[in-house]
Design a protein around this motif. Sequence first.
Motif, PDB file in Angstrom:
ATOM      1  N   GLY B 221      49.748  60.475  23.202  1.00 21.87           N
ATOM      2  CA  GLY B 221      49.348  59.881  24.474  1.00 21.87           C
ATOM      3  C   GLY B 221      49.883  58.476  24.567  1.00 21.87           C
ATOM      4  O   GLY B 221      50.887  58.128  23.944  1.00 21.87           O
ATOM      5  N   ALA B 222      49.220  57.668  25.371  1.00 26.65           N
ATOM      6  CA  ALA B 222      49.649  56.283  25.539  1.00 26.65           C
ATOM      7  C   ALA B 222      48.427  55.412  25.731  1.00 26.65           C
ATOM      8  O   ALA B 222      47.425  55.840  26.308  1.00 26.65           O
ATOM      9  N   ILE B 223      48.484  54.180  25.263  1.00 28.46           N
ATOM     10  CA  ILE B 223      47.334  53.279  25.385  1.00 28.46           C
ATOM     11  C   ILE B 223      47.864  51.850  25.465  1.00 28.46           C
ATOM     12  O   ILE B 223      48.992  51.567  25.042  1.00 28.46           O
ATOM     13  N   GLU B 224      47.052  50.953  26.015  1.00 27.83           N
ATOM     14  CA  GLU B 224      47.451  49.550  26.115  1.00 27.83           C
ATOM     15  C   GLU B 224      46.798  48.770  24.983  1.00 27.83           C
ATOM     16  O   GLU B 224      45.821  49.226  24.386  1.00 27.83           O
ATOM     17  N   ILE B 225      47.304  47.604  24.736  1.00 27.51           N
ATOM     18  CA  ILE B 225      46.853  46.815  23.580  1.00 27.51           C
ATOM     19  C   ILE B 225      45.367  46.430  23.664  1.00 27.51           C
ATOM     20  O   ILE B 225      44.639  46.535  22.669  1.00 27.51           O
ATOM     21  N   LYS B 226      44.894  46.021  24.857  1.00 26.87           N
ATOM     22  CA  LYS B 226      43.503  45.552  24.940  1.00 26.87           C
ATOM     23  C   LYS B 226      42.506  46.684  24.729  1.00 26.87           C
ATOM     24  O   LYS B 226      41.614  46.574  23.875  1.00 26.87           O
ATOM     25  N   PRO B 227      42.584  47.810  25.437  1.00 29.97           N
ATOM     26  CA  PRO B 227      41.645  48.907  25.150  1.00 29.97           C
ATOM     27  C   PRO B 227      41.806  49.435  23.723  1.00 29.97           C
ATOM     28  O   PRO B 227      40.819  49.882  23.120  1.00 29.97           O
ATOM     29  N   LEU B 228      42.995  49.355  23.167  1.00 26.75           N
ATOM     30  CA  LEU B 228      43.182  49.795  21.786  1.00 26.75           C
ATOM     31  C   LEU B 228      42.333  48.943  20.844  1.00 26.75           C
ATOM     32  O   LEU B 228      41.635  49.466  19.961  1.00 26.75           O
ATOM     33  N   LEU B 229      42.379  47.637  21.046  1.00 29.68           N
ATOM     34  CA  LEU B 229      41.583  46.747  20.180  1.00 29.68           C
ATOM     35  C   LEU B 229      40.090  47.006  20.343  1.00 29.68           C
ATOM     36  O   LEU B 229      39.330  46.968  19.385  1.00 29.68           O
ATOM     37  N   THR B 242      35.389  59.247   8.092  1.00 26.62           N
ATOM     38  CA  THR B 242      36.203  58.081   7.736  1.00 26.62           C
ATOM     39  C   THR B 242      36.463  57.267   8.987  1.00 26.62           C
ATOM     40  O   THR B 242      36.279  57.752  10.108  1.00 26.62           O
ATOM     41  N   LEU B 243      36.932  56.041   8.828  1.00 28.81           N
ATOM     42  CA  LEU B 243      37.242  55.192   9.976  1.00 28.81           C
ATOM     43  C   LEU B 243      38.357  55.820  10.806  1.00 28.81           C
ATOM     44  O   LEU B 243      38.341  55.782  12.040  1.00 28.81           O
ATOM     45  N   GLY B 244      39.308  56.462  10.100  1.00 24.31           N
ATOM     46  CA  GLY B 244      40.387  57.152  10.815  1.00 24.31           C
ATOM     47  C   GLY B 244      39.858  58.257  11.706  1.00 24.31           C
ATOM     48  O   GLY B 244      40.241  58.381  12.866  1.00 24.31           O
ATOM     49  N   ASP B 245      38.932  59.082  11.178  1.00 24.35           N
ATOM     50  CA  ASP B 245      38.318  60.142  11.973  1.00 24.35           C
ATOM     51  C   ASP B 245      37.610  59.564  13.188  1.00 24.35           C
ATOM     52  O   ASP B 245      37.766  60.035  14.305  1.00 24.35           O
ATOM     53  N   ARG B 246      36.810  58.559  12.903  1.00 24.16           N
ATOM     54  CA  ARG B 246      36.011  57.976  13.992  1.00 24.16           C
ATOM     55  C   ARG B 246      36.910  57.416  15.086  1.00 24.16           C
ATOM     56  O   ARG B 246      36.664  57.579  16.264  1.00 24.16           O
ATOM     57  N   PHE B 247      38.019  56.780  14.667  1.00 29.86           N
ATOM     58  CA  PHE B 247      38.925  56.215  15.664  1.00 29.86           C
ATOM     59  C   PHE B 247      39.483  57.315  16.567  1.00 29.86           C
ATOM     60  O   PHE B 247      39.490  57.203  17.791  1.00 29.86           O
ATOM     61  N   LEU B 248      39.941  58.404  15.936  1.00 32.98           N
ATOM     62  CA  LEU B 248      40.527  59.488  16.739  1.00 32.98           C
ATOM     63  C   LEU B 248      39.482  60.122  17.649  1.00 32.98           C
ATOM     64  O   LEU B 248      39.771  60.473  18.797  1.00 32.98           O
ATOM     65  N   GLU B 249      38.242  60.253  17.137  1.00 37.52           N
ATOM     66  CA  GLU B 249      37.139  60.806  17.929  1.00 37.52           C
ATOM     67  C   GLU B 249      36.864  59.944  19.160  1.00 37.52           C
ATOM     68  O   GLU B 249      36.803  60.419  20.301  1.00 37.52           O
ATOM     69  N   VAL B 250      36.712  58.670  18.941  1.00 35.25           N
ATOM     70  CA  VAL B 250      36.400  57.747  20.032  1.00 35.25           C
ATOM     71  C   VAL B 250      37.547  57.710  21.042  1.00 35.25           C
ATOM     72  O   VAL B 250      37.335  57.656  22.257  1.00 35.25           O
ATOM     73  N   TYR B 251      38.764  57.744  20.524  1.00 36.10           N
ATOM     74  CA  TYR B 251      39.927  57.741  21.415  1.00 36.10           C
ATOM     75  C   TYR B 251      39.903  58.955  22.341  1.00 36.10           C
ATOM     76  O   TYR B 251      40.162  58.862  23.535  1.00 36.10           O
ATOM     77  N   LYS B 252      39.531  60.121  21.752  1.00 37.47           N
ATOM     78  CA  LYS B 252      39.485  61.366  22.512  1.00 37.47           C
ATOM     79  C   LYS B 252      38.518  61.270  23.691  1.00 37.47           C
ATOM     80  O   LYS B 252      38.735  61.849  24.755  1.00 37.47           O
ATOM     81  N   GLN B 253      37.402  60.540  23.465  1.00 38.40           N
ATOM     82  CA  GLN B 253      36.363  60.474  24.510  1.00 38.40           C
ATOM     83  C   GLN B 253      36.728  59.586  25.700  1.00 38.40           C
ATOM     84  O   GLN B 253      36.020  59.567  26.702  1.00 38.40           O
ATOM     85  N   THR B 254      37.826  58.832  25.597  1.00 38.07           N
ATOM     86  CA  THR B 254      38.074  57.846  26.652  1.00 38.07           C
ATOM     87  C   THR B 254      39.081  58.291  27.703  1.00 38.07           C
ATOM     88  O   THR B 254      39.756  57.470  28.305  1.00 38.07           O
ATOM     89  N   LYS B 255      39.179  59.595  27.889  1.00 39.09           N
ATOM     90  CA  LYS B 255      40.107  60.108  28.905  1.00 39.09           C
ATOM     91  C   LYS B 255      39.452  60.190  30.280  1.00 39.09           C
ATOM     92  O   LYS B 255      39.599  61.190  30.990  1.00 39.09           O
TER      93      LYS B 255
END
Lengths: 257, 257, 257, 257, 257, 257
Positions: B221-229, B242-255
Amino acid sequence: DFLNALQDVRPAFGVPEDTLAAHIRNGIIDYSPDFVQVFNSGKLFIQQVQNSDRTPVISLLLAGKPGAGKTALAVKWAIDSGFPFIKMLSPDNFVGYTEIARVNKINKAFEDAYKSKASLIIVDEIERLLDYTHMGPRFSNTVLQALLVLFKKHPPKNQKLLIIGTTSNLDVLREMSFLSSCNSVLEIPSLTSGQDVCNVLNQLGQFSTEDLKLISRNFSGAIEIKPLLTLAETAIQASGGTLGDRFLEVYKQTKYS
Amino acid sequence: DFLNALQDVRPAFGVPEDTLAAHIRNGIIDYSPDFVQVFNSGKLFIQQVQNSDRTPVISLLLAGKPGAGKTALAVKWAIDSGFPFIKMLSPDNFVGYTEIARVNKINKAFEDAYKSKASLIIVDEIERLLDYTHMGPRFSNTVLQALLVLFKKHPPKNQKLLIIGTTSNLDVLREMSFLSSCNSVLEIPSLTSGQDVCNVLNQLGQFSTEDLKLISRNFSGAIEIKPLLTLAETAIQASGGTLGDRFLEVYKQTKYS
Amino acid sequence: DFLNALQDVRPAFGVPEDTLAAHIRNGIIDYSPDFVQVFNSGKLFIQQVQNSDRTPVISLLLAGKPGAGKTALAVKWAIDSGFPFIKMLSPDNFVGYTEIARVNKINKAFEDAYKSKASLIIVDEIERLLDYTHMGPRFSNTVLQALLVLFKKHPPKNQKLLIIGTTSNLDVLREMSFLSSCNSVLEIPSLTSGQDVCNVLNQLGQFSTEDLKLISRNFSGAIEIKPLLTLAETAIQASGGTLGDRFLEVYKQTKYS
Amino acid sequence: DFLNALQDVRPAFGVPEDTLAAHIRNGIIDYSPDFVQVFNSGKLFIQQVQNSDRTPVISLLLAGKPGAGKTALAVKWAIDSGFPFIKMLSPDNFVGYTEIARVNKINKAFEDAYKSKASLIIVDEIERLLDYTHMGPRFSNTVLQALLVLFKKHPPKNQKLLIIGTTSNLDVLREMSFLSSCNSVLEIPSLTSGQDVCNVLNQLGQFSTEDLKLISRNFSGAIEIKPLLTLAETAIQASGGTLGDRFLEVYKQTKYS
Amino acid sequence: DFLNALQDVRPAFGVPEDTLAAHIRNGIIDYSPDFVQVFNSGKLFIQQVQNSDRTPVISLLLAGKPGAGKTALAVKWAIDSGFPFIKMLSPDNFVGYTEIARVNKINKAFEDAYKSKASLIIVDEIERLLDYTHMGPRFSNTVLQALLVLFKKHPPKNQKLLIIGTTSNLDVLREMSFLSSCNSVLEIPSLTSGQDVCNVLNQLGQFSTEDLKLISRNFSGAIEIKPLLTLAETAIQASGGTLGDRFLEVYKQTKYS
Amino acid sequence: DFLNALQDVRPAFGVPEDTLAAHIRNGIIDYSPDFVQVFNSGKLFIQQVQNSDRTPVISLLLAGKPGAGKTALAVKWAIDSGFPFIKMLSPDNFVGYTEIARVNKINKAFEDAYKSKASLIIVDEIERLLDYTHMGPRFSNTVLQALLVLFKKHPPKNQKLLIIGTTSNLDVLREMSFLSSCNSVLEIPSLTSGQDVCNVLNQLGQFSTEDLKLISRNFSGAIEIKPLLTLAETAIQASGGTLGDRFLEVYKQTKYS
Ligand SMILES: Nc1ncnc2c1ncn2[C@@H]1O[C@H](COP(=O)(O)OP(=O)(O)OP(=O)(O)O)[C@@H](O)[C@H]1O
Ligand SMILES: Nc1ncnc2c1ncn2[C@@H]1O[C@H](COP(=O)(O)OP(=O)(O)OP(=O)(O)O)[C@@H](O)[C@H]1O
Ligand SMILES: Nc1ncnc2c1ncn2[C@@H]1O[C@H](COP(=O)(O)OP(=O)(O)OP(=O)(O)O)[C@@H](O)[C@H]1O
Ligand SMILES: Nc1ncnc2c1ncn2[C@@H]1O[C@H](COP(=O)(O)OP(=O)(O)OP(=O)(O)O)[C@@H](O)[C@H]1O
Ligand SMILES: Nc1ncnc2c1ncn2[C@@H]1O[C@H](COP(=O)(O)OP(=O)(O)OP(=O)(O)O)[C@@H](O)[C@H]1O
Ligand SMILES: Nc1ncnc2c1ncn2[C@@H]1O[C@H](COP(=O)(O)OP(=O)(O)OP(=O)(O)O)[C@@H](O)[C@H]1O
Ligand SMILES: [Mg+2]
Ligand SMILES: [Mg+2]
Ligand SMILES: [Mg+2]
Ligand SMILES: [Mg+2]
Ligand SMILES: [Mg+2]
Ligand SMILES: [Mg+2]
C-alpha cells in the motif's frame, strides 16, 4: 465492567460534573460485542494520549445513526478519562449564534484547554455546529474551517489533548475532508438482533422472561439505543395485550422515517 | 547529510527560532531516493534566488497528501537557507479571521519581507488560508486573488524573495490557475514500499531487526510520513504479539478514509 | 529599431518614469516576425489616436498566455508614445481592495486622464482587477461593469485617450462581452521554434554558439518569453554538462501545468 | 431630409443642449431604406404621444447590435421632438453607483419628468444600467424591477411622457419580461451591402469614386455604423495601396469578436 | 348594466377616491360573455364576505395576461363593494423600496384594514411586489412569505376582509404555493374574436360601421384589452387608407413579443 | 366524546385562553375513523409525557394538506392537556421578522417553557417559520437549525415538555432531516368519501336529508376540512337549484390548484 457509568466520576474543570452526567441519563448498556469493541478502542486512544510523548494530540470522530448513543458514549469516556480539564461543546448552547460567535466560543474552549496539562474536548453533533442541512447543501464554512484547523492543531509543548467529535453524517464529513483532520474514526453499531434488543430491555426491569422471549424471536430490522428506550417506554404506557405484544406493535408503527 | 535538522539554525527575524523548529518535532528522515530528489530541488531554487540577479523572486508550490511532511520540509528549507527574514503564515494563526483580516495579515507579512535584503515566506496549507472546501466548492476568492498577485509580485530593486506555498489539494489550486503564479511545483512522494517504511521505523529505536524484517516483507500500500509515525506509536502503546505484528495489525485497521 | 527600450523615455505625469521602466527589466527582445507585427499594429493605433479627430478614444486589448510579455509590451508602447499623461493600473496596487474601492481607484485614474490633452492608460491583468477565478466562475461584476463603460466612454471634446488592457484570459473576456467595448484585440504569439528561443538566449550573452546550435535543433513545443528567461537562469545556476544540455534538461522538467 | 441633425435643436430643460448633441458627433447618415423606416416609426410614436389623450405614456425599446447607432438615434429623436423636458440616463454617469443609488437617480429623473407637461426620457444601454453580464448571468434585479414599473407608470393627469430605452441585448430583455412594459420595439438594421457601406463612406469626403466602386463590389458581410466609421478612419491613417484597398484590408482583419 | 363604472362611487377611507378611479381611465367594456362571468363571480365572493359569519376572510387571485385589465377590474369591484375601508397596494408606490420596507408597508396596510368592520385590500401585480424575474428566477422571499401569511390571516372577531391579488404570472405563483393561501382564482379571458374586438372599438366612437365590419371579418389571433385600446389609438393617429385598414395593418406589426 | 372542544378549557399561562380557542372556530368534527385514530394517538403521547420519567421530552410532527385542520387539532390537544404552560408559535406573529429575531422569539418561548413543571409548545406551520419556498428552494437555515436543536433538547431535570409541530410539507421536512429530531409523525387524513363529507355538512344544520343523500352519492375525489367548510358556505350564499346541487356545482369549479 463499564456498565455503571456514574459511580466513579472525578472533578472536571471545564464543565460541571452533573451536567456531563446528565447525558448518560439511562446508563451505558453493553448491548453487543461490536459495541464493546468500539468502547474499548476509545479507551486505548485515551491511554495513548496519556502515555506517548510523540503524539500529544489525538482526535477521534465518533459516528453513529441518530440516537446511536454518541453523546452518552463520548461523555462516558470523558468522565472515565480522569483528565483534569473536560469541556463539552454542544449545539444546545449555540442556538441562534452567528457564525463568528460560534467560532469564538469554540476557539475559546480550545484556548482554555491549552492551559491544562491534559485536556479532553467533546465537540458534539458537528453537523449542528456547522448548521449543516442536506438541502442545498448549506453549512457554515467558517465553523468548518475553524474545526479543520483546531482538530489537528498541536497543544503547547509538554501538554496533551484528546478531541472527540460526534456526528450522524459521516459521509458528509468525509466529503468535507474532515477525516484528514482526525486520527481515527469509530462507528457505533446499531442493534440488529432480538438478542441485542433484549439485552437492553432486560435492564429496564419491567419486561418479563416471556416478553423477552417473544421479542427475541420476533424482532427483525435495526434500531438505535435511544429510540429503543423511548419505544419501550411507549409500550409500557400503552394498554392491551402483554408488554411484549405492545412493544412489537409499537415498533411496527415506527417505520416512517 | 541533511537528517539532523536542528543543529545549525541561524537567527531568524520574522518568526521566533524555536517556533519554527517545533514543526520538525520528529526530524526529517531520508526515507526514499524520490524524497531526496525533491529535497535537493528545493535547495537549488533557494540557491538560484541567492545568486541570480535576473530572478529576484521565485515561488515554489510544495504539494503532498495530508501528513506527507509538507510543513516540516518547508520549515527545514527555511531554517537551512540562512535568509535574514523568515516568516511563516500558518492557518493556526487565522482561526475565525474574516477574509479581509486574512488578506491584511498576509499582505503585512509580504510588506515586512520587502524590507529585508533576502526574505523567505512560507504560506502553509494554502487551501486552509482560502477556507477551501470541496462542498460547493467554497473558498475565499478575496484571499485567493491576494495570493495570486503576491506570489508573483516583484520585491523592490536589489532585493530577493523566496515564497514556499504548501498544499494537499494540488488539483484544486491548478483549477484556480494558481500554478501560473508559481515558478515551480514540487511533490513529496508517499512511502510505497516496506523498505521506505522500515527506513522510518528504524529511526525510532524501538523496532527490533525481526520486527523490521516482518514489516518489510508484509507491508503493501502507501502511507505518508506523519500517519506512519502515529501508527508506530499506537502499535507501541498496544499490547499482545510482537511489535511487528501489532504494527501490521494497526495499519490494517486504518483503511477508513 | 525598437529593441533598446529604455534610452528614449520622456517625462510621464501619471506614473513615475522609473516605476514604468521597471516592468521592462529584461528589455524587449525581437524574437519572431509575428511578434514584430503585433508590436507594429500597436504603434499604428497610437498614431491614429494622435492624428485623427474622428476617433478621440481607442481601446486595445492585449492578450497572451501567462508570461507572454503583456505587461512589458504595454509599458514599452506607453513610454514610446510620448503622451503627456500615462497611468498604469496594476493588480499589485489593489491587493485586498474592496470592489467599491477598486472602482473608485479606477474611475479616479480615468478622471485624471480626462484632464490631459492626450492620455494613455494601461489596465494590466484585467482578470485580476476583476478578481476572476475559473472556479464558479467568480468575479467582481461591479468592476467589470465599470470597465465596460470606461473602455468606451468618450473623453471631453478635443481630448485624446488610448486605453491598453492586458489579459491572459481572452476567452473569458469575450464571454463577458468585453470585446464590444474594445476597438481591437492584439495577441502576443508564443515562441514556437528553436530559432525563436535562440533569438532570446543569444541576447543573454552566456550561451555559446554550440549551446545555441544544440538548443535550436532540439527544442520543440511552445514557451512564453518570461518563463523562458527564468529557465535560462536556472540552467545557468545548475551544474553538470554543457549549458545547452542543462537548458534542455530543465526545460523538459517543466511540463507540470 | 433628416441628415443634418444639429441645425434645429430647441431648448432642453433636463439636459444641457450640447451634451446631447455630442452623441451625434458624426451626424445621422441615411444608409438604407430599412434604416429610414425605423427612423420614421419613431417619429410617429412621438407624434402619438403629443396628439392623443388616451395614450399619455408610450415606451419604446430601441434595439441594435453594439455600435448600431442606438444612442445617436435616440438623441436625434429627442432633439427633434421639441419636448420641453428631455433627460438622458446614460451608464457613463453611473460608474460605481450602488444598486440603490442607481434606482434613486433613475427614479428622480422620472419624478422630474412628471413635473413637465411633455417629457422625453432616454434610458441608454439598459443592460449596463442593470449591470448585466452573460456570465451567471448576473444583473441588478433592483434596477430591473424599478425600470419594469417606471416604463409603464402613468404620468399625472393631462401630462405626456415618452420613454426611449436602448439595448444591445434584446433577447435578454425579452427573457426578463421587459417587453411587456414596452409599447413597441424598434430594431436598427446592420449595414449589409456594399451600397449601404458606400452611402456612409461617401459622406466622409475622402474616398474617391474608384475607392467606392472597389468597396461596393468587394464588401460582403455585415457591419454597424460606429465600427464602420472607425474602420474608415484607420484605413485613412494607414499607408500603402489605394484607400479602397486599405479599407478592405483593415475590414478583413476585424473578424475577431 | 355595469359599464358605467364611475357614476356611483362611495367614500373610501384607505385611498383617495379619484386615485382609485384613475385606474379605470377607459371604463370597463363588456367585451365577451366569458368576461361577464368572471366579473359576476367576483361580485358573488364580495357578497359572501359581507353576509356569511363563517368565512370572515376571503382572498381572490385575479389572473390575466399583461394588459388584460386586471388592475381596472379589481378597482371596479372595490369601488362597487361599498366597503368602508379600501386600500390599494401598487408597485408604483414601491420603486426602490428594500424588502423590509416593502413588508412593513404591506403589513401596515393590513393592520389598518383590521381596524375597520369591513375592508378590501387590492394587492396589485404581486410579481412586481415580489421583485420577481424569470431569470434565475429571483424574487423577494421575504415579501412572498409575508403575503403567504397575510392572505390567509384572520381579521379580529366580527370583522370582514376581502383580499384581491392580481398577477400576470399565475404559473409562477402556483409554483410558489401561493394558491394554497387563496380561496379562489379568477382568470380574465383574452379577446379572441373579431366580435370581441369590435365590441370594444365600437365604444370608442371613431370606427365606422364599415371599419368594424372589415375588422370583424379579418381579425384573427388574441389580444388583451389594454394593448387593443393603444393599437386603436395608433391607428387613429396614422394616415393612409381607411381606419379599418390602418387598424389591421398596425395590429399585424405588433407580433414581436 | 371529543367533539365539543370549547367547554372544558383550563387556565393557560403562555397564551391567552380565548386566543387559542379562536383557532377552533368551527369545532372539531369527527369525520372519519382514520381521523379518530390520529386524534387518539396524540392523546396517548401527551399521556406518556405526563406519566413517564424516562421520556421527559416528546416531540410530535402533525402533518396534513393545506386546510387539513392541523392548527385546530394541535390547539385542541393543547387545551385538553391541562398543561400549566401552553405556548403557540404562529407565523401570524412573525411577519417581516428577520431570521435572528425569529430565532430569538422561538428560543424565548422554549426558555419560558423550561420554567414550568409541564409545558406544551405548538410550532405552527414550520415551513412558514422557515420562510420555506419550493422555488430554489429557499428557507432560513438559521431558523431550521434552531428548531432541529430545540425539538430534541431536554428540559431541566424533573420537568416535562411536549412539542407539537405542524406542517403541510412533510416531504420537505424529511429532506431537511427534521424527522430525526421528532419522536413521532402523525398525518391527518383527507375526507375521501361522500360519507366523510356528509358527516361534516350534517353538523352545519342547513343541509336537508335530500341534500346530503345527493351529495353522498355524487361526491368523488378528496378534500380537506377547511376548504370543505368554505365551499359549504359559498353554496349556501349562492342561488338557484337545491343546496345539494349548488354544493356539487361549486365543488366542481374548484379544481384549479
Ligand atoms: N451502550 C450505550 N451507548 C450509548 N448510550 C446508551 C447505551 N446504553 C444506554 N444508553 C443510553 O441511551 C441514550 C443515548 O442517547 P444519546 O443522546 O447519547 O444518543 P445520540 O446518538 O447522541 O443521539 P442524537 O443522534 O440525537 O444526538 C442515553 O440516554 C444513554 O444513557
Ligand atoms: N522526510 C520527512 N519529511 C517531512 N517530515 C518528516 C520527514 N521525516 C520525518 N518527518 C516528520 O514527520 C512529520 C511531518 O508532519 P507535517 O505536519 O510536516 O506534515 P504535513 O504534510 O504538513 O501534514 P498536514 O497535511 O496535516 O499539514 C513531522 O513531525 C516531521 O518531523
Ligand atoms: N519581446 C518581448 N516582449 C515582452 N517582454 C519581453 C520581450 N523580450 C523580453 N521581454 C522581457 O520578458 C519579461 C516579460 O514579462 P511580463 O511580466 O511583461 O510578462 P506578462 O505576460 O505580463 O506576465 P504575466 O502573465 O505574469 O502578467 C520582461 O522582463 C521583459 O523585459
Ligand atoms: N444612421 C445613423 N444612425 C445612428 N448613428 C449614426 C448614423 N449615421 C451616423 N451615425 C454616427 O454613428 C455613431 C453611432 O454611435 P452610437 O454611440 O450612437 O452607437 P451605439 O449603438 O449607441 O453604440 P453602443 O452599442 O456602443 O452603445 C455616432 O457617432 C453617429 O453620429
Ligand atoms: N372589461 C374591461 N376590463 C378591464 N379593463 C377594461 C375593460 N374595458 C376597458 N378597460 C380599460 O382597459 C384598461 C385596462 O388596463 P389595466 O391597467 O387595468 O390592465 P392590467 O391587466 O392591469 O395591465 P398590466 O398587466 O400592465 O398591469 C383600463 O384603461 C380600463 O379602463
Ligand atoms: N376534525 C377536525 N379537525 C380539524 N379541524 C376541524 C375539524 N372539524 C372541524 N374543523 C374546523 O376546520 C378548520 C380547520 O382549519 P385549520 O386552520 O386548523 O386548518 P389547517 O390545516 O391549520 O390549515 P392551514 O393549512 O391553512 O394552516 C377549523 O375552523 C376547525 O374548527
Ligand atoms: Mg447526541
Ligand atoms: Mg502541514
Ligand atoms: Mg503581466
Ligand atoms: Mg450607445
Ligand atoms: Mg395592472
Ligand atoms: Mg394552520
